[in-house]
Motif scaffolding. Structure first.
Motif, PDB file in Angstrom:
ATOM      1  N   SER A  80       0.840  -1.197   0.000  1.00  0.00           N
ATOM      2  CA  SER A  80       0.000   0.000   0.000  1.00  0.00           C
ATOM      3  C   SER A  80       0.878   1.251   0.000  1.00  0.00           C
ATOM      4  O   SER A  80       2.037   1.224   0.430  1.00  0.00           O
ATOM      5  CB  SER A  80      -0.924   0.023   1.222  1.00  0.00           C
ATOM      6  OG  SER A  80      -0.187   0.320   2.395  1.00  0.00           O
ATOM      7  N   LEU A  81       0.296   2.332  -0.471  1.00  0.00           N
ATOM      8  CA  LEU A  81       1.028   3.596  -0.445  1.00  0.00           C
ATOM      9  C   LEU A  81       1.306   4.002   0.999  1.00  0.00           C
ATOM     10  O   LEU A  81       2.380   4.522   1.298  1.00  0.00           O
ATOM     11  CB  LEU A  81       0.235   4.687  -1.174  1.00  0.00           C
ATOM     12  CG  LEU A  81       0.894   6.062  -1.228  1.00  0.00           C
ATOM     13  CD1 LEU A  81       2.286   6.006  -1.838  1.00  0.00           C
ATOM     14  CD2 LEU A  81       0.002   7.035  -1.986  1.00  0.00           C
ATOM     15  N   LEU A  82       0.381   3.730   1.895  1.00  0.00           N
ATOM     16  CA  LEU A  82       0.600   4.024   3.314  1.00  0.00           C
ATOM     17  C   LEU A  82       1.849   3.322   3.823  1.00  0.00           C
ATOM     18  O   LEU A  82       2.699   3.937   4.470  1.00  0.00           O
ATOM     19  CB  LEU A  82      -0.616   3.609   4.146  1.00  0.00           C
ATOM     20  CG  LEU A  82      -0.445   3.719   5.665  1.00  0.00           C
ATOM     21  CD1 LEU A  82      -0.195   5.148   6.094  1.00  0.00           C
ATOM     22  CD2 LEU A  82      -1.669   3.137   6.361  1.00  0.00           C
ATOM     23  N   ASP A  83       1.985   2.037   3.531  1.00  0.00           N
ATOM     24  CA  ASP A  83       3.161   1.291   3.985  1.00  0.00           C
ATOM     25  C   ASP A  83       4.442   1.828   3.361  1.00  0.00           C
ATOM     26  O   ASP A  83       5.482   1.886   4.018  1.00  0.00           O
ATOM     27  CB  ASP A  83       3.011  -0.200   3.677  1.00  0.00           C
ATOM     28  CG  ASP A  83       1.999  -0.882   4.582  1.00  0.00           C
ATOM     29  OD1 ASP A  83       1.672  -0.323   5.652  1.00  0.00           O
ATOM     30  OD2 ASP A  83       1.526  -1.967   4.221  1.00  0.00           O
ATOM     31  N   ALA A  84       4.377   2.235   2.096  1.00  0.00           N
ATOM     32  CA  ALA A  84       5.566   2.802   1.445  1.00  0.00           C
ATOM     33  C   ALA A  84       5.929   4.141   2.073  1.00  0.00           C
ATOM     34  O   ALA A  84       7.111   4.408   2.332  1.00  0.00           O
ATOM     35  CB  ALA A  84       5.332   2.961  -0.051  1.00  0.00           C
ATOM     36  N   LEU A  85       4.939   4.985   2.327  1.00  0.00           N
ATOM     37  CA  LEU A  85       5.216   6.284   2.952  1.00  0.00           C
ATOM     38  C   LEU A  85       5.861   6.096   4.314  1.00  0.00           C
ATOM     39  O   LEU A  85       6.896   6.701   4.613  1.00  0.00           O
ATOM     40  CB  LEU A  85       3.927   7.104   3.095  1.00  0.00           C
ATOM     41  CG  LEU A  85       3.315   7.652   1.816  1.00  0.00           C
ATOM     42  CD1 LEU A  85       1.929   8.230   2.096  1.00  0.00           C
ATOM     43  CD2 LEU A  85       4.215   8.695   1.175  1.00  0.00           C
ATOM     44  N   ARG A  86       5.272   5.248   5.131  1.00  0.00           N
ATOM     45  CA  ARG A  86       5.753   5.073   6.504  1.00  0.00           C
ATOM     46  C   ARG A  86       7.030   4.235   6.583  1.00  0.00           C
ATOM     47  O   ARG A  86       7.998   4.635   7.211  1.00  0.00           O
ATOM     48  CB  ARG A  86       4.667   4.431   7.369  1.00  0.00           C
ATOM     49  CG  ARG A  86       3.482   5.364   7.629  1.00  0.00           C
ATOM     50  CD  ARG A  86       2.455   4.731   8.544  1.00  0.00           C
ATOM     51  NE  ARG A  86       3.025   4.333   9.820  1.00  0.00           N
ATOM     52  CZ  ARG A  86       3.273   5.151  10.836  1.00  0.00           C
ATOM     53  NH1 ARG A  86       3.000   6.436  10.725  1.00  0.00           N
ATOM     54  NH2 ARG A  86       3.780   4.703  11.966  1.00  0.00           N
ATOM     55  N   SER A 128      -4.534   6.681   1.840  1.00  0.00           N
ATOM     56  CA  SER A 128      -3.340   6.025   1.304  1.00  0.00           C
ATOM     57  C   SER A 128      -3.319   4.529   1.597  1.00  0.00           C
ATOM     58  O   SER A 128      -2.609   3.786   0.926  1.00  0.00           O
ATOM     59  CB  SER A 128      -2.072   6.690   1.831  1.00  0.00           C
ATOM     60  OG  SER A 128      -2.000   6.625   3.242  1.00  0.00           O
ATOM     61  N   CYS A 129      -4.123   4.062   2.550  1.00  0.00           N
ATOM     62  CA  CYS A 129      -4.177   2.622   2.836  1.00  0.00           C
ATOM     63  C   CYS A 129      -4.906   1.859   1.734  1.00  0.00           C
ATOM     64  O   CYS A 129      -4.761   0.649   1.620  1.00  0.00           O
ATOM     65  CB  CYS A 129      -4.821   2.349   4.193  1.00  0.00           C
ATOM     66  SG  CYS A 129      -6.611   2.610   4.257  1.00  0.00           S
ATOM     67  N   LEU A 130      -5.692   2.573   0.922  1.00  0.00           N
ATOM     68  CA  LEU A 130      -6.461   1.931  -0.136  1.00  0.00           C
ATOM     69  C   LEU A 130      -5.773   1.988  -1.500  1.00  0.00           C
ATOM     70  O   LEU A 130      -6.316   1.479  -2.477  1.00  0.00           O
ATOM     71  CB  LEU A 130      -7.850   2.575  -0.252  1.00  0.00           C
ATOM     72  CG  LEU A 130      -8.757   2.427   0.959  1.00  0.00           C
ATOM     73  CD1 LEU A 130     -10.080   3.129   0.700  1.00  0.00           C
ATOM     74  CD2 LEU A 130      -8.972   0.960   1.306  1.00  0.00           C
ATOM     75  N   MET A 131      -4.621   2.609  -1.553  1.00  0.00           N
ATOM     76  CA  MET A 131      -3.888   2.769  -2.811  1.00  0.00           C
ATOM     77  C   MET A 131      -2.661   1.897  -2.822  1.00  0.00           C
ATOM     78  O   MET A 131      -1.986   1.755  -1.807  1.00  0.00           O
ATOM     79  CB  MET A 131      -3.389   4.214  -2.914  1.00  0.00           C
ATOM     80  CG  MET A 131      -4.132   5.069  -3.853  1.00  0.00           C
ATOM     81  SD  MET A 131      -3.243   6.622  -3.997  1.00  0.00           S
ATOM     82  CE  MET A 131      -2.113   6.212  -5.290  1.00  0.00           C
ATOM     83  N   LEU A 132      -2.357   1.347  -3.960  1.00  0.00           N
ATOM     84  CA  LEU A 132      -1.082   0.642  -4.108  1.00  0.00           C
ATOM     85  C   LEU A 132       0.025   1.682  -4.280  1.00  0.00           C
ATOM     86  O   LEU A 132      -0.176   2.710  -4.932  1.00  0.00           O
ATOM     87  CB  LEU A 132      -1.118  -0.288  -5.317  1.00  0.00           C
ATOM     88  CG  LEU A 132      -2.072  -1.473  -5.217  1.00  0.00           C
ATOM     89  CD1 LEU A 132      -2.101  -2.231  -6.534  1.00  0.00           C
ATOM     90  CD2 LEU A 132      -1.673  -2.382  -4.064  1.00  0.00           C
ATOM     91  N   ALA A 133       1.170   1.402  -3.707  1.00  0.00           N
ATOM     92  CA  ALA A 133       2.297   2.322  -3.827  1.00  0.00           C
ATOM     93  C   ALA A 133       2.664   2.555  -5.291  1.00  0.00           C
ATOM     94  O   ALA A 133       3.017   3.670  -5.684  1.00  0.00           O
ATOM     95  CB  ALA A 133       3.498   1.780  -3.054  1.00  0.00           C
TER      96      ALA A 133
END
Length: 160
Positions: free
Chosen positions: A24-30, A61-66
């Motif tokens: 997820s984009l959230l995981d990539a950001l964090r 961002s949790c619903l988006m792929l990085a």
């Protein structure tokens, strides 16, 4: 599984990173980029804690792929302040105690900024509607809504 290369712009800075296809984009950001201001509350897009803007649009961002960030413009809470100066919304949240535990605060601030960029003179109903996708379990919504309303008024006054 091969990593994907992503080139994007985050808070006005060009960035590149590698991600797994399902990340997820959230995981990539964090995790990958160390931008830990964006919070994970639910992981299902229901709480708004992970709110960012993508090409000016408010998204979870949790619903988006990085990988979907390729070539896009992302704004996170880390880019909200201008150097040492807090954004007027951040300052007003502090002044009015419109935050407590801090989990919802980054998402609330991003959503509120997105609203004020689109509508600098919102009604209270419009503020409440715009922030409806952001859940707060500690502060409640009254102080948050009032902080957004007062910020909007001050920003309009400063623009005159």
């Amino acid at each position: 599984m091969a990593k994907l290369h992503v080139a994007t712009t985050i808070n006005g800075e060009p960035m590149e990173f590698l991600c797994d296809p399902g990340q997820s984009l959230l995981d990539a950001l964090r995790g990958t980029l160390g931008l830990t201001g964006t919070k994970e509350g639910c992981g299902t897009g229901d709480c708004g804690a992970c709110s960012i803007t993508l090409d000016g649009r408010l998204v979870c961002s949790c619903l988006m792929l990085a990988a979907e960030a390729e070539g896009r413009e992302i704004a996170t809470i880390e880019g909200m302040a201008a150097g040492e100066d807090l954004h007027p919304l951040q300052q007003k949240f502090l002044e009015m105690a419109a935050l407590q535990c801090g989990i919802c605060t980054p998402g609330m601030l991003i959503a509120a900024r997105n609203l004020l960029e689109r509508n600098p003179d919102p009604t209270e109903t419009e503020v409440r509607f715009w922030l409806a996708g952001n859940l707060c379990r500690c502060t409640g919504y009254d102080k948050i809504v009032r902080a957004v309303m007062e910020t909007a008024e001050e920003m309009r006054g400063a623009a005159r």
